[in-house]
Design an enzyme around this catalytic site. Structure first.
Site, PDB file in Angstrom:
ATOM      1  N   CYS A  18     -19.291  20.727  10.376  1.00  0.00           N
ATOM      2  CA  CYS A  18     -21.188  21.370   9.832  1.00  0.00           C
ATOM      3  C   CYS A  18     -21.783  19.713   9.697  1.00  0.00           C
ATOM      4  O   CYS A  18     -22.049  19.354   9.388  1.00  0.00           O
ATOM      5  CB  CYS A  18     -21.272  22.374   9.386  1.00  0.00           C
ATOM      6  SG  CYS A  18     -20.611  23.988  10.651  1.00  0.00           S
ATOM      7  N   GLY A  46     -20.703  17.810  14.407  1.00  0.00           N
ATOM      8  CA  GLY A  46     -19.965  18.881  15.101  1.00  0.00           C
ATOM      9  C   GLY A  46     -20.933  18.604  16.595  1.00  0.00           C
ATOM     10  O   GLY A  46     -21.934  18.168  16.183  1.00  0.00           O
ATOM     11  N   ASN A 120     -22.745  24.188   5.633  1.00  0.00           N
ATOM     12  CA  ASN A 120     -21.318  22.917   6.112  1.00  0.00           C
ATOM     13  C   ASN A 120     -20.532  23.519   4.521  1.00  0.00           C
ATOM     14  O   ASN A 120     -20.889  23.194   3.665  1.00  0.00           O
ATOM     15  CB  ASN A 120     -21.846  21.858   5.765  1.00  0.00           C
ATOM     16  CG  ASN A 120     -20.969  20.527   6.003  1.00  0.00           C
ATOM     17  OD1 ASN A 120     -21.230  19.346   5.414  1.00  0.00           O
ATOM     18  ND2 ASN A 120     -20.132  21.339   5.815  1.00  0.00           N
ATOM     19  N   GLY A 121     -18.703  24.062   5.275  1.00  0.00           N
ATOM     20  CA  GLY A 121     -18.143  23.812   4.375  1.00  0.00           C
ATOM     21  C   GLY A 121     -17.440  25.019   4.397  1.00  0.00           C
ATOM     22  O   GLY A 121     -17.261  25.748   5.270  1.00  0.00           O
ATOM     23  N   TYR A 262     -13.906   8.525   6.360  1.00  0.00           N
ATOM     24  CA  TYR A 262     -14.002   8.927   8.117  1.00  0.00           C
ATOM     25  C   TYR A 262     -15.388   9.730   8.560  1.00  0.00           C
ATOM     26  O   TYR A 262     -15.920   9.138   9.534  1.00  0.00           O
ATOM     27  CB  TYR A 262     -13.137   9.514   8.388  1.00  0.00           C
ATOM     28  CG  TYR A 262     -12.980  10.012   9.842  1.00  0.00           C
ATOM     29  CD1 TYR A 262     -12.472   9.398  10.849  1.00  0.00           C
ATOM     30  CD2 TYR A 262     -13.297  11.875  10.355  1.00  0.00           C
ATOM     31  CE1 TYR A 262     -12.556   9.675  12.331  1.00  0.00           C
ATOM     32  CE2 TYR A 262     -12.792  11.718  11.314  1.00  0.00           C
ATOM     33  CZ  TYR A 262     -12.711  11.086  12.393  1.00  0.00           C
ATOM     34  OH  TYR A 262     -13.095  11.750  14.126  1.00  0.00           O
TER      35      TYR A 262
END
Ligand code: SF4
Length: 474
Positions: A18, A46, A120-121, A262
């Site tokens: 996300c 995302g 997010n998470g 990444y």
């Protein structure tokens, strides 16, 4: 959730799950466009669904759907989103009938009004919390853990003087990773979990405050970086400006090191560490720890490219581009049948034969999950005439799953749990293989505290007793 691993082209490609972006124009201008551009810059976090919610007077409106930002939003539907506060979300998810309902922001109506949440998470205690809440009569509309947060914030708000107080109380129940935006009609409240797993930063342009997962999104809207939200901090933006509450900043941070390896864009800066520099450092370390005689260093796009530059800088071996990547494979891409499966990496990635032919190649990639993709890429280089292929990986071997929002699969699916480095090298068909030393990860981020649990099993937050990653999505 039935997680369906993406076997379409690069079967062991990992996904961030996300990205969030929020904006508040203190002078009352419409702000949905800003969020659109911010989300566009966060698209790498995302690609399956996205949405924007805006607050106009006391009303919260939203639009969300499956697809990329530029697929979901048209000038028409964006122009209908009026309001001076807005939050948006991009999400990676899985196939299945319920995914549209799981798109964010989540908009919740409750006795004190309306809240919109973008998260997010991943929480590690979402299943327990949800079961407890359901037993007390709560009804959930989605299968995402973010709805548990929304429910808790709404419930706590009833007995609190403010939304930020309610967010603080909700934070005492939830455990795990969350960078959170909560929009109430006249406020934008932002919170980052006490470990700071996921990034969150604040910027400003003229009268507009913006909050984003990454600084690249601040750049996209021309906002100047102000600062990161601290791990554990709650920042509230109102007509009076910023207010900070640091009473929950009491943990040793555990930033996701994989953001630097990444996920994040190389032009982002997270908690003061430049992602580009972190990848250069990883490449340099690899050149020192796993030197090799070769003619050319190449990166597997995108994140392997910068680490390859680092390897080249430290080794003196020239850096080149060996791959051309097709970036336009959307959600509706038709998966190749079995007969084309072996060719499937080529759909996304092709080799520049003239560059690699007759050369000893150092190929830098960011990670190996199951090994299938890496093996195909090595084979592609050899088929194109590379004399030798030496694989260098800018992360340590994955040995443990992630419970904090990265789709690293369970340990039994990770190649490093079944084979030695030499064994993996043989399976890849490479001439040599070297991973980044886990003890040198810290050099990438200049001494910041970080999480490396997927490499070491040292989880900063106790993982759930059973693997809940099939039950909840972020
Ligand atoms: S376990 Fe790995 S991917 Fe997950 S938060 Fe920690 S470093 Fe990031």
């Amino acid at each position: 959730m039935n997680r369906q691993w993406n076997d379409l082209t690069i079967s062991d490609e990992l996904h961030e799950e996300c990205g969030v972006f929020g904006a508040y124009d203190l002078e009352g201008g419409d702000i949905a466009n800003w969020v659109y551009y911010g989300l566009f810059a966060l698209q790498h976090r995302g690609q399956e669904s996205c949405g924007i919610a805006v607050s106009e007077h006391r009303d919260i409106r939203y639009y969300k759907d499956m697809g990329l930002v530029n697929e979901v939003f048209t000038a028409e539907n964006l122009n209908r989103l009026h309001g001076d506060i807005a939050i948006g979300h991009v999400r990676y998810s899985t196939a299945g009938s319920s995914v549209r309902a799981n798109a964010q922001p989540l908009v919740t109506k409750y006795i004190k009004g309306t809240l919109a949440i973008a998260h997010n998470g991943n929480l590690v205690n979402a299943v327990d919390l949800r079961e407890k809440l359901e037993r007390s009569g709560a009804i959930f509309q989605t299968t995402i853990d973010s709805e548990v947060i929304a429910y808790l914030v709404a419930r706590e708000r009833v007995g609190s003087r403010s939304v930020e107080e309610a967010v603080g109380k909700a934070m005492q129940h939830i455990r795990g990773a969350y960078s959170l935006l909560v929009m109430s009609p006249r406020k934008l409240t932002c919170a980052r979990d006490p470990y700071g797993f996921k990034p969150l930063c604040i910027g400003k342009k003229d009268s507009v405050y913006v909050v984003a997962s990454e600084t690249c999104a601040l750049d996209a809207v021309g906002a100047e970086f102000i600062r990161d939200v601290l791990p554990g901090e709650i920042v509230t933006i109102t007509a009076d400006g910023l207010q900070s509450n640091t009473q929950y900043c009491n943990k040793k941070p555990a930033r996701c090191i994989f953001e630097y390896i990444y996920f994040a864009r190389p032009d982002s800066v997270i908690d003061g560490a430049v992602v580009f520099d972190a990848r250069i450092a990883a490449g340099k370390i690899l050149a020192q720890t796993h030197p090799v005689e070769a003619d050319l260093v190449v990166g597997v796009p995108e994140s392997g490219n910068v680490a390859a530059m680092g390897f080249s800088l430290a080794s003196g071996i020239p850096y080149g581009q060996a791959f051309v990547k097709n970036n336009y494979i959307g959600r509706t891409f038709i998966k190749p049948g079995q007969s084309l499966r072996e060719q499937s990496v080529r759909i996304k990635l092709n080799v520049l034969k003239s560059v690699v032919e007759g050369k000893r190649i150092v190929m830098i990639d960011d990670s190996i999950v199951r090994g299938t993709t890496s093996a195909r890429i090595v084979q592609m280089l050899k088929n194109a005439g590379a004399k030798e292929v030496h694989v260098r990986i800018s992360s340590p071997p994955f040995k443990f799953p992630c419970y904090f929002g990265t789709d690293i699969p369970s340990g039994d699916q990770l190649i490093a749990n079944h084979h030695s480095v030499d064994g993996i090298c043989e399976l890849l068909g490479a001439d040599s293989l070297g991973y980044l030393d886990v003890n040198r990860l810290g050099e990438m981020v200049g001494g910041l505290d970080y999480c490396d649990a997927c490499f070491t099993g040292n989880y900063p937050v106790d993982p759930p007793k059973r693997d809940i990653r099939g039950d909840f999505e972020s």
